[in-house]
Design an enzyme around this catalytic site. Structure first.
Site, PDB file in Angstrom:
ATOM      1  N   ARG A  85       0.773  -1.208  -0.158  1.00 18.46           N
ATOM      2  CA  ARG A  85      -0.004   0.004  -0.116  1.00 18.46           C
ATOM      3  C   ARG A  85       1.017   1.384   0.024  1.00 18.46           C
ATOM      4  O   ARG A  85       1.663   1.321   0.735  1.00 18.46           O
ATOM      5  CB  ARG A  85      -0.839  -0.075   1.189  1.00 18.46           C
ATOM      6  CG  ARG A  85      -2.327  -0.720   1.115  1.00 18.46           C
ATOM      7  CD  ARG A  85      -3.123  -0.460  -0.081  1.00 18.46           C
ATOM      8  NE  ARG A  85      -4.226  -1.408  -0.290  1.00 18.46           N
ATOM      9  CZ  ARG A  85      -4.220  -2.319  -1.150  1.00 18.46           C
ATOM     10  NH1 ARG A  85      -3.454  -2.628  -1.556  1.00 18.46           N
ATOM     11  NH2 ARG A  85      -5.418  -2.966  -1.154  1.00 18.46           N
TER      12      ARG A  85
ATOM     13  N   GLU B 182      -2.935   7.619  -6.725  1.00 19.96           N
ATOM     14  CA  GLU B 182      -2.940   6.482  -7.748  1.00 19.96           C
ATOM     15  C   GLU B 182      -3.935   7.252  -8.732  1.00 19.96           C
ATOM     16  O   GLU B 182      -5.043   7.094  -8.400  1.00 19.96           O
ATOM     17  CB  GLU B 182      -3.089   5.487  -7.355  1.00 19.96           C
ATOM     18  CG  GLU B 182      -2.062   4.650  -6.427  1.00 19.96           C
ATOM     19  CD  GLU B 182      -2.382   3.233  -6.198  1.00 19.96           C
ATOM     20  OE1 GLU B 182      -3.411   2.811  -6.481  1.00 19.96           O
ATOM     21  OE2 GLU B 182      -1.455   2.576  -5.591  1.00 19.96           O
TER      22      GLU B 182
ATOM     23  N   HIS C 227       0.091  -0.796  -9.947  1.00 21.95           N
ATOM     24  CA  HIS C 227      -0.839  -1.524  -9.244  1.00 21.95           C
ATOM     25  C   HIS C 227      -1.309  -2.914  -9.569  1.00 21.95           C
ATOM     26  O   HIS C 227      -2.498  -3.146  -9.618  1.00 21.95           O
ATOM     27  CB  HIS C 227      -2.073  -0.672  -8.499  1.00 21.95           C
ATOM     28  CG  HIS C 227      -2.482  -1.022  -7.250  1.00 21.95           C
ATOM     29  ND1 HIS C 227      -2.678  -0.161  -6.388  1.00 21.95           N
ATOM     30  CD2 HIS C 227      -2.712  -2.197  -6.684  1.00 21.95           C
ATOM     31  CE1 HIS C 227      -3.138  -0.901  -5.334  1.00 21.95           C
ATOM     32  NE2 HIS C 227      -2.771  -2.030  -5.413  1.00 21.95           N
TER      33      HIS C 227
END
Length: 354
Positions: free
Chosen positions: A259, A288, A307
């Protein structure tokens, strides 16, 4: 007849959910289904109302939930407003390691059981993390880009610029849950010495895996490679920061595929330019996607991916199967295996004599 809303997305699709549930309830089961498709991952997830890492519009979700007793999802935003507007709802199964896109307090007040799917992407994320380590340590991405531009990087074979190996390296894992444990197993097969920091882990269980449990500062001082695998909580926010990253040995490799907010990104450009960090590999970010002027785009020896650590077909199938097991259990009157608010199940089971 119980009605199930399959609120899927473009990774764990509604059909994956429905097929997995039907496989467990059988053709004779009187269960009806409806579908909602959310825009993730083409559109990034983010905060929606009172929940995090969600995709879609609460108003559209409320409409789709009309008459639904059960909902299954990965990313749908189950906010307080959604619970207030969905009186028939009794179970939400979220196919993630934690139901971060569900307002758990609101669910509990509404008497809705929330189940989740720990370990669904553990293998994919562990393999990806080790891949990032190797890519960063051996400059695969940089060499690939240069060669495609016509530059043969023979200087990477000089002693001063050569990469390093996992065999014989000390690798520090911050977090030793399902993912960290698989990473450790893979690394030990490479010949690495593995140390870990995890205040919630059992030292005896870790020792049985051939891994040493240490304090965070000790891990940072000893490890030539550090990889993050902790859950993001108030306590772990910016767990790695300018102060403790300065403890790393010169030239260390840092990997974050867990994370973004576990790591303070602000000091990273300086740590890279000074050589304290020899390389950095990231799959997650504090924002993000990162903005176009993000400093790390121009920093040396950085490997970036959008990701993708959990992005395998097996992860999507496994996620659907885990929550389908819990939904099938609920429909039989049994307790789902992974329940985030067990007090709600206890109340409902007493009410219905389960």
């Amino acid at each position: 007849m119980p009605h199930v809303l399959a609120a899927g997305d473009l990774f764990v699709t509604p059909s994956l959910f429905i097929d997995a549930i039907k496989a467990r309830t059988g053709p004779e089961a009187e269960v009806s289904f409806s579908e909602l498709t959310l825009p993730w991952p083409i559109e990034p997830f983010g905060p929606v109302g009172s929940v995090n890492e969600a995709s879609g519009d609460p108003t559209a979700l409320i409409g789709a939930l009309a008459g639904a007793e059960v909902a299954v999802t990965q990313m749908a935003p189950f906010t307080a407003e959604v619970f207030e507007s969905s009186p028939d709802l009794r179970l939400i199964s979220v196919c993630r390691g934690g139901p971060v896109n569900v307002d758990l307090d609101a669910a509990t007040r509404a008497g809705v059981i929330v189940s989740f799917a720990p370990g669904r992407n553990a293998v994919a994320a562990a393999e990806f993390a080790v891949g990032l380590m190797l890519t960063a340590m051996r400059r695969v991405v940089i060499a690939d880009a240069d060669l495609k531009k016509g530059t043969w990087r023979g200087d990477y074979y000089t002693y001063d610029n050569a990469g390093s190996e996992l065999d014989g390296a000390t690798v520090g894992l911050i977090g030793y849950g399902a993912i960290g444990r698989i990473v450790a197993r893979i690394l030990r097969a490479f010949g690495s010495t593995v140390v870990t920091f995890d205040p919630y882990a059992s030292a005896e269980a870790i020792a049985a895996d051939g891994v040493e449990l240490v304090e965070l500062e000790d891990l940072l001082r000893r490890s030539s490679v550090v990889s993050l695998h902790a859950r993001l909580t108030a306590e772990t926010h910016h767990l790695l920061n300018a102060e403790n990253l300065s403890l790393l040995p010169v030239g260390a490799v840092l990997v974050n595929s867990a994370r973004g907010d576990l790591l303070d990104y602000a000091p990273l450009p300086e740590l890279l330019s000074s050589g304290r960090l020899g390389a950095l590999a990231l799959d997650v970010y504090d924002v993000e996607p990162p903005s176009a002027d993000w400093p790390l785009f121009a920093a040396p020896n950085v490997v970036l991916s959008p990701h993708l650590a959990g992005a395998t077909k097996q992860t999507a199938e496994r996620a659907a199967n885990i929550v389908a097991d819990d939904i099938a259990a609920y429909l039989r009157g049994d307790r789902p295996r992974y329940v985030a608010n067990p007090d709600v199940w206890n109340v409902l089971s007493e009410r219905f004599g389960s």
